[in-house]
Scaffold this active site. Structure first.
Site, PDB file in Angstrom:
ATOM      1  N   ASP A  84       0.810  -1.219   0.000  1.00 58.73           N
ATOM      2  CA  ASP A  84       0.000   0.000   0.000  1.00 58.73           C
ATOM      3  C   ASP A  84       0.846   1.273   0.000  1.00 58.73           C
ATOM      4  O   ASP A  84       1.934   1.317   0.583  1.00 58.73           O
ATOM      5  CB  ASP A  84      -0.896  -0.016   1.243  1.00 58.73           C
ATOM      6  CG  ASP A  84      -2.018   0.989   1.163  1.00 58.73           C
ATOM      7  OD1 ASP A  84      -2.594   1.139   0.071  1.00 58.73           O
ATOM      8  OD2 ASP A  84      -2.341   1.600   2.198  1.00 58.73           O
ATOM      9  N   HIS A  85       0.319   2.312  -0.635  1.00 61.42           N
ATOM     10  CA  HIS A  85       0.896   3.658  -0.638  1.00 61.42           C
ATOM     11  C   HIS A  85       2.379   3.663  -1.018  1.00 61.42           C
ATOM     12  O   HIS A  85       3.211   4.258  -0.327  1.00 61.42           O
ATOM     13  CB  HIS A  85       0.705   4.327   0.720  1.00 61.42           C
ATOM     14  CG  HIS A  85      -0.635   4.982   0.858  1.00 61.42           C
ATOM     15  ND1 HIS A  85      -1.019   6.068   0.097  1.00 61.42           N
ATOM     16  CD2 HIS A  85      -1.686   4.687   1.653  1.00 61.42           C
ATOM     17  CE1 HIS A  85      -2.254   6.411   0.432  1.00 61.42           C
ATOM     18  NE2 HIS A  85      -2.683   5.594   1.361  1.00 61.42           N
ATOM     19  N   HIS A 182      -6.733  10.478   6.302  1.00 59.25           N
ATOM     20  CA  HIS A 182      -5.893   9.510   6.987  1.00 59.25           C
ATOM     21  C   HIS A 182      -5.679   9.905   8.447  1.00 59.25           C
ATOM     22  O   HIS A 182      -5.707  11.081   8.800  1.00 59.25           O
ATOM     23  CB  HIS A 182      -4.511   9.419   6.316  1.00 59.25           C
ATOM     24  CG  HIS A 182      -4.544   8.841   4.941  1.00 59.25           C
ATOM     25  ND1 HIS A 182      -4.598   9.620   3.812  1.00 59.25           N
ATOM     26  CD2 HIS A 182      -4.516   7.561   4.503  1.00 59.25           C
ATOM     27  CE1 HIS A 182      -4.601   8.845   2.739  1.00 59.25           C
ATOM     28  NE2 HIS A 182      -4.564   7.592   3.134  1.00 59.25           N
TER      29      HIS A 182
END
Length: 282
Positions: A84-85, A182
């Site tokens: 992820d990311h 986030h």
């Protein structure tokens, strides 16, 4: 049970107009708690490891990936493994060899043209390696380097631009900015459900919601009905884990055995996962 490709879990959820949850793994206790919670709920999940988590582990992706994959294979429910990311192309290129079936390549902070170029290159490489690729357009707030909040004018994903972006990059899923942020520690985010519906109608790939820990239960259910398919959850697990560790050490200041506080913390992660999955099942 063998690892299941992320793309298969997401496609199945999209076909049934429901969601699949992706939970962030930082430690082995996270992975164990997520799998236990998923089994208790009887729901498939995605275990995802972020570039920040890899950085925490001194840049070593493989040990944590192997641990997460081992947990998944011992599970009674379907589980996928997702990176992820990712902003580092070298890390992206480690994904296939480390057992991942998918990657979220994050060029969302770049100007639009640069985002398109970098993401198209990442998608071509990923597809050549047999990987499913997620990307981001718009800018979800709450990142350490975030230039704006989730409610700043101009940061939300534009449907027409999103349709062009997907066509030009060839990505398999799109993370969109619709009001979540986030690292929220309170569940107070208000999503733009009308925008989600417009994005669903404009974009031919599944939509992803980042920052879901800060979204209340009803908002999450409404987001799924509006068109969100993949739901990313990380901070909620960390809140549960940290609260139990803190409470245990505060009540037992002489305690030195980490099993005595990490074990209950792991159980708290499992309970949070089961609760979130129950919410998303309705």
């Amino acid at each position: 049970m063998p690892l299941v490709p992320t793309g298969s879990l997401v496609a199945h959820a999209a076909a049934e107009r429901r969601s699949v949850a992706a939970f962030n793994v930082i430690t082995l206790e996270h992975a164990e708690g997520i799998v236990t919670g998923a089994e208790a709920a009887g729901r498939p999940v995605i275990l995802q490891i972020s570039e920040n988590a890899v950085r925490y582990h001194k840049g070593r992706l493989l040990p944590l990936a192997l641990a997460a994959a081992s947990m998944a294979r011992s599970s009674a429910v379907e589980i996928a493994l997702h990176l992820d990311h990712v902003t580092d192309v070298e890390l992206l290129h480690q994904a296939a060899d480390c057992g991942f079936s998918s990657v979220m390549f994050d060029a969302g902070a770049l100007p639009y043209a640069e985002n398109v170029s970098a993401t198209a290159d990442a998608a071509r490489w990923a597809h050549g390696a047999g990987l499913w690729l997620e990307a981001e357009l718009g800018y979800v707030g709450g990142k350490p380097d975030s230039p704006a909040s989730a409610h700043t004018a101009g940061v939300r994903t534009d449907p027409a631009e999103a349709a062009e972006y997907v066509a030009r990059t060839g990505v398999d899923a799109l993370a969109v900015a619709v009001g979540s942020s986030h690292a929220m520690t309170e569940r107070s985010a208000a999503l733009d459900h009308a925008l989600i519906e417009r994005l669903r109608d404009a974009v031919p790939v599944p939509l992803v919601l980042h920052g879901s820990s800060g979204v209340p239960d009803g908002e999450l259910r409404s987001a799924v009905r509006a068109g969100i398919v993949k739901i990313n959850i990380g901070t909620a697990l960390n809140i549960s884990l940290t609260r139990v560790v803190r409470d245990t050490l505060d009540s037992l200041p002489a305690l030195t055995d980490p099993r005595k506080y990490l074990g209950p913390a792991r159980d708290a992660v499992a309970a949070t996962v089961q609760s979130m999955l129950t919410v998303l099942a309705h």
